[in-house]
Design a protein around this motif. Structure first.
Motif, PDB file in Angstrom:
ATOM      1  N   GLN A 118      49.477  42.555  53.441  1.00 11.94           N
ATOM      2  CA  GLN A 118      50.627  43.449  53.281  1.00 11.94           C
ATOM      3  C   GLN A 118      51.359  43.192  51.965  1.00 11.94           C
ATOM      4  O   GLN A 118      51.842  44.132  51.329  1.00 11.94           O
ATOM      5  N   ALA A 119      51.462  41.930  51.593  1.00  7.97           N
ATOM      6  CA  ALA A 119      52.109  41.539  50.330  1.00  7.97           C
ATOM      7  C   ALA A 119      53.513  42.112  50.192  1.00  7.97           C
ATOM      8  O   ALA A 119      53.952  42.472  49.101  1.00  7.97           O
ATOM      9  N   GLY A 120      54.232  42.206  51.323  1.00  6.87           N
ATOM     10  CA  GLY A 120      55.608  42.673  51.294  1.00  6.87           C
ATOM     11  C   GLY A 120      55.773  44.167  51.145  1.00  6.87           C
ATOM     12  O   GLY A 120      56.891  44.653  50.928  1.00  6.87           O
ATOM     13  N   ASN A 121      54.684  44.924  51.264  1.00  6.78           N
ATOM     14  CA  ASN A 121      54.731  46.378  51.102  1.00  6.78           C
ATOM     15  C   ASN A 121      54.281  47.077  52.381  1.00  6.78           C
ATOM     16  O   ASN A 121      53.669  46.462  53.252  1.00  6.78           O
ATOM     17  N   ALA A 122      54.546  48.379  52.425  1.00  6.44           N
ATOM     18  CA  ALA A 122      54.174  49.164  53.597  1.00  6.44           C
ATOM     19  C   ALA A 122      52.960  50.051  53.321  1.00  6.44           C
ATOM     20  O   ALA A 122      52.751  51.054  54.000  1.00  6.44           O
ATOM     21  N   PHE A 123      52.147  49.675  52.325  1.00  7.48           N
ATOM     22  CA  PHE A 123      50.959  50.458  52.029  1.00  7.48           C
ATOM     23  C   PHE A 123      49.994  50.445  53.207  1.00  7.48           C
ATOM     24  O   PHE A 123      49.905  49.461  53.954  1.00  7.48           O
ATOM     25  N   LEU A 124      49.224  51.504  53.329  1.00  8.82           N
ATOM     26  CA  LEU A 124      48.231  51.588  54.388  1.00  8.82           C
ATOM     27  C   LEU A 124      47.106  50.586  54.164  1.00  8.82           C
ATOM     28  O   LEU A 124      46.623  49.935  55.093  1.00  8.82           O
ATOM     29  N   TYR A 125      46.701  50.452  52.905  1.00 16.27           N
ATOM     30  CA  TYR A 125      45.662  49.497  52.527  1.00 16.27           C
ATOM     31  C   TYR A 125      46.301  48.385  51.703  1.00 16.27           C
ATOM     32  O   TYR A 125      47.459  48.488  51.306  1.00 16.27           O
ATOM     33  N   SER A 126      45.570  47.333  51.441  1.00 14.96           N
ATOM     34  CA  SER A 126      46.154  46.191  50.736  1.00 14.96           C
ATOM     35  C   SER A 126      46.300  46.503  49.246  1.00 14.96           C
ATOM     36  O   SER A 126      45.354  46.377  48.469  1.00 14.96           O
ATOM     37  N   HIS A 149      49.591  31.124  45.306  1.00 12.34           N
ATOM     38  CA  HIS A 149      50.622  30.585  46.196  1.00 12.34           C
ATOM     39  C   HIS A 149      51.315  31.744  46.905  1.00 12.34           C
ATOM     40  O   HIS A 149      51.865  32.643  46.270  1.00 12.34           O
ATOM     41  N   ILE A 150      51.256  31.735  48.235  1.00 12.08           N
ATOM     42  CA  ILE A 150      51.877  32.776  49.048  1.00 12.08           C
ATOM     43  C   ILE A 150      53.162  32.198  49.634  1.00 12.08           C
ATOM     44  O   ILE A 150      53.121  31.265  50.442  1.00 12.08           O
ATOM     45  N   LYS A 151      54.288  32.726  49.208  1.00 11.95           N
ATOM     46  CA  LYS A 151      55.563  32.245  49.725  1.00 11.95           C
ATOM     47  C   LYS A 151      55.765  32.757  51.139  1.00 11.95           C
ATOM     48  O   LYS A 151      55.558  33.938  51.422  1.00 11.95           O
ATOM     49  N   GLY A 152      56.166  31.877  52.032  1.00 15.73           N
ATOM     50  CA  GLY A 152      56.339  32.236  53.433  1.00 15.73           C
ATOM     51  C   GLY A 152      57.493  33.184  53.676  1.00 15.73           C
ATOM     52  O   GLY A 152      58.310  33.456  52.787  1.00 15.73           O
ATOM     53  N   GLY A 153      57.566  33.689  54.892  1.00 21.34           N
ATOM     54  CA  GLY A 153      58.623  34.610  55.267  1.00 21.34           C
ATOM     55  C   GLY A 153      58.325  35.249  56.607  1.00 21.34           C
ATOM     56  O   GLY A 153      57.405  34.819  57.321  1.00 21.34           O
ATOM     57  N   GLN A 154      59.072  36.277  56.955  1.00 21.16           N
ATOM     58  CA  GLN A 154      58.865  37.009  58.192  1.00 21.16           C
ATOM     59  C   GLN A 154      58.301  38.384  57.892  1.00 21.16           C
ATOM     60  O   GLN A 154      58.577  38.973  56.838  1.00 21.16           O
ATOM     61  N   PHE A 155      57.497  38.919  58.815  1.00 16.51           N
ATOM     62  CA  PHE A 155      56.971  40.273  58.649  1.00 16.51           C
ATOM     63  C   PHE A 155      56.647  40.861  60.007  1.00 16.51           C
ATOM     64  O   PHE A 155      56.570  40.150  61.018  1.00 16.51           O
ATOM     65  N   ASN A 156      56.456  42.172  60.018  1.00 15.93           N
ATOM     66  CA  ASN A 156      56.039  42.874  61.220  1.00 15.93           C
ATOM     67  C   ASN A 156      54.521  42.972  61.217  1.00 15.93           C
ATOM     68  O   ASN A 156      53.933  43.613  60.354  1.00 15.93           O
ATOM     69  N   MET A 157      53.898  42.305  62.186  1.00 20.04           N
ATOM     70  CA  MET A 157      52.442  42.269  62.282  1.00 20.04           C
ATOM     71  C   MET A 157      51.959  43.329  63.246  1.00 20.04           C
ATOM     72  O   MET A 157      52.563  43.551  64.297  1.00 20.04           O
ATOM     73  N   PRO A 213      44.309  44.747  42.485  1.00 22.98           N
ATOM     74  CA  PRO A 213      44.822  43.744  43.417  1.00 22.98           C
ATOM     75  C   PRO A 213      46.092  44.226  44.102  1.00 22.98           C
ATOM     76  O   PRO A 213      46.718  45.205  43.670  1.00 22.98           O
ATOM     77  N   ASN A 214      46.487  43.541  45.161  1.00 23.05           N
ATOM     78  CA  ASN A 214      47.775  43.839  45.765  1.00 23.05           C
ATOM     79  C   ASN A 214      48.889  43.130  44.990  1.00 23.05           C
ATOM     80  O   ASN A 214      48.640  42.487  43.964  1.00 23.05           O
ATOM     81  N   ALA A 215      50.107  43.226  45.479  1.00 21.26           N
ATOM     82  CA  ALA A 215      51.263  42.704  44.743  1.00 21.26           C
ATOM     83  C   ALA A 215      51.244  41.190  44.589  1.00 21.26           C
ATOM     84  O   ALA A 215      51.930  40.644  43.723  1.00 21.26           O
ATOM     85  N   LEU A 216      50.465  40.496  45.404  1.00 22.55           N
ATOM     86  CA  LEU A 216      50.361  39.040  45.302  1.00 22.55           C
ATOM     87  C   LEU A 216      49.236  38.591  44.384  1.00 22.55           C
ATOM     88  O   LEU A 216      49.057  37.399  44.153  1.00 22.55           O
ATOM     89  N   GLY A 217      48.450  39.552  43.890  1.00 20.53           N
ATOM     90  CA  GLY A 217      47.319  39.203  43.034  1.00 20.53           C
ATOM     91  C   GLY A 217      46.039  38.951  43.799  1.00 20.53           C
ATOM     92  O   GLY A 217      45.103  38.360  43.255  1.00 20.53           O
ATOM     93  N   LEU A 218      45.955  39.406  45.048  1.00 17.44           N
ATOM     94  CA  LEU A 218      44.771  39.238  45.880  1.00 17.44           C
ATOM     95  C   LEU A 218      43.886  40.477  45.792  1.00 17.44           C
ATOM     96  O   LEU A 218      44.360  41.606  45.944  1.00 17.44           O
ATOM     97  N   PHE A 219      42.598  40.256  45.562  1.00 20.31           N
ATOM     98  CA  PHE A 219      41.630  41.347  45.436  1.00 20.31           C
ATOM     99  C   PHE A 219      40.791  41.471  46.710  1.00 20.31           C
ATOM    100  O   PHE A 219      40.558  40.494  47.417  1.00 20.31           O
ATOM    101  N   ASP A 220      40.306  42.681  46.960  1.00 20.84           N
ATOM    102  CA  ASP A 220      39.306  42.929  48.011  1.00 20.84           C
ATOM    103  C   ASP A 220      39.784  42.596  49.416  1.00 20.84           C
ATOM    104  O   ASP A 220      38.975  42.297  50.298  1.00 20.84           O
ATOM    105  N   MET A 221      41.097  42.650  49.641  1.00 17.42           N
ATOM    106  CA  MET A 221      41.590  42.446  51.001  1.00 17.42           C
ATOM    107  C   MET A 221      41.267  43.653  51.891  1.00 17.42           C
ATOM    108  O   MET A 221      41.223  43.533  53.118  1.00 17.42           O
ATOM    109  N   SER A 222      41.061  44.801  51.281  1.00 19.02           N
ATOM    110  CA  SER A 222      40.534  45.972  51.986  1.00 19.02           C
ATOM    111  C   SER A 222      39.135  46.240  51.439  1.00 19.02           C
ATOM    112  O   SER A 222      38.942  46.322  50.232  1.00 19.02           O
TER     113      SER A 222
END
Length: 239
Positions: free
Chosen positions: A124-132, A3-11, A159-168
């Motif tokens: 992005q998972a709410g972070n500013a990392f270069l990769y996921s 479950h990905i909680k919605g919000g705003q981000f810089n794309m 995984p990233n902070a949301l628990g998603l793998f292989d996004m990069s």
């Protein structure tokens, strides 16, 4: 699915332009669609590099759309995609003009491809990392420098902070959107241009340099295109 909680981000990035985007809650699969799942639903495996737990690849955008509806049917969910009210899309030829009438019910309960904005928001998972999930690509991605010229079992990197793998890395992933400039200003749940010639793919792959595996990197391929570097990930709206 996560479950990905919605919000705003810089794309986007300084290289591509940056816009402010709002995203609604949605669900996203923690890994790309595997060959085992694709074969179970579609009764064949098109992949060039075989392995049940490897991501499926060599699938067109149309193949991914058809799979999403077939998976929805398997779970007795109303499919998101239809052409003039028809959700049985497997009989439509890849180059048929009927695809011009394809619509997506983004409020429906079925499985679908993520929009480009949803994909980047989740990566992005709410972070500013270069990769996921990290600034160290080797922690999170199979790419040109470490893949040994192959896809790999999904879910084996961090995984990233949301628990998603292989996004990069591993395989590039089809998104819903036609490819075009990122929207300017503030946007709520954008779904891309109304028409185009190629579809967005995100995430980089096992053959790419690191620069193509960042969360902001964008590329595209015609929807008929297939490659051993290109797969997809599924999501669902919260309804």
């Amino acid at each position: 699915m996560i479950h990905i909680k919605g919000g705003q981000f810089n794309m986007g990035s300084q290289k591509t332009s940056i816009c402010k985007v709002g995203i609604f809650d949605f669900f996203m699969a923690e890994v790309p669609v595997t060959q085992a799942l694709y074969k179970k639903i579609m009764n064949y495996n098109p992949s060039k590099i075989k392995g049940d737990d490897h991501p499926v690849e060599s699938v067109s955008w149309y193949d991914a759309i058809i799979f999403c509806n077939a998976l929805s049917d398997a779970y007795k969910l109303t499919p998101c995609y239809s052409v003039k009210g028809n959700t049985k899309l497997a009989t439509i030829e890849d180059k048929s003009p009927l695809w011009n009438d394809l619509v997506c019910n983004f409020k429906g309960p079925g499985f679908r491809l993520p929009t480009e904005a949803e994909w980047e928001y989740a990566a992005q998972a709410g972070n500013a990392f270069l990769y996921s999930g990290s600034d160290n690509i080797d922690e999170v991605a199979w790419y040109g420098e470490n893949s040994e010229i192959s896809t790999h079992d999904v879910g084996k990197k961090k995984p990233n902070a949301l628990g998603l793998f292989d996004m990069s890395g591993n395989v590039e992933e089809w998104c819903w959107d036609w490819f075009g400039p990122l929207p300017g200003g503030n946007n709520l749940a954008p779904t891309g241009p109304a028409k185009g010639s190629s579809k967005v793919k995100r995430g980089g792959c096992w053959l790419d340099d690191a620069v193509l595996c960042t969360t902001a990197a964008r590329s595209s391929t015609p929807p008929t295109g297939k490659a051993g570097t290109l797969g997809f990930r599924i999501c669902r709206s919260t309804v």
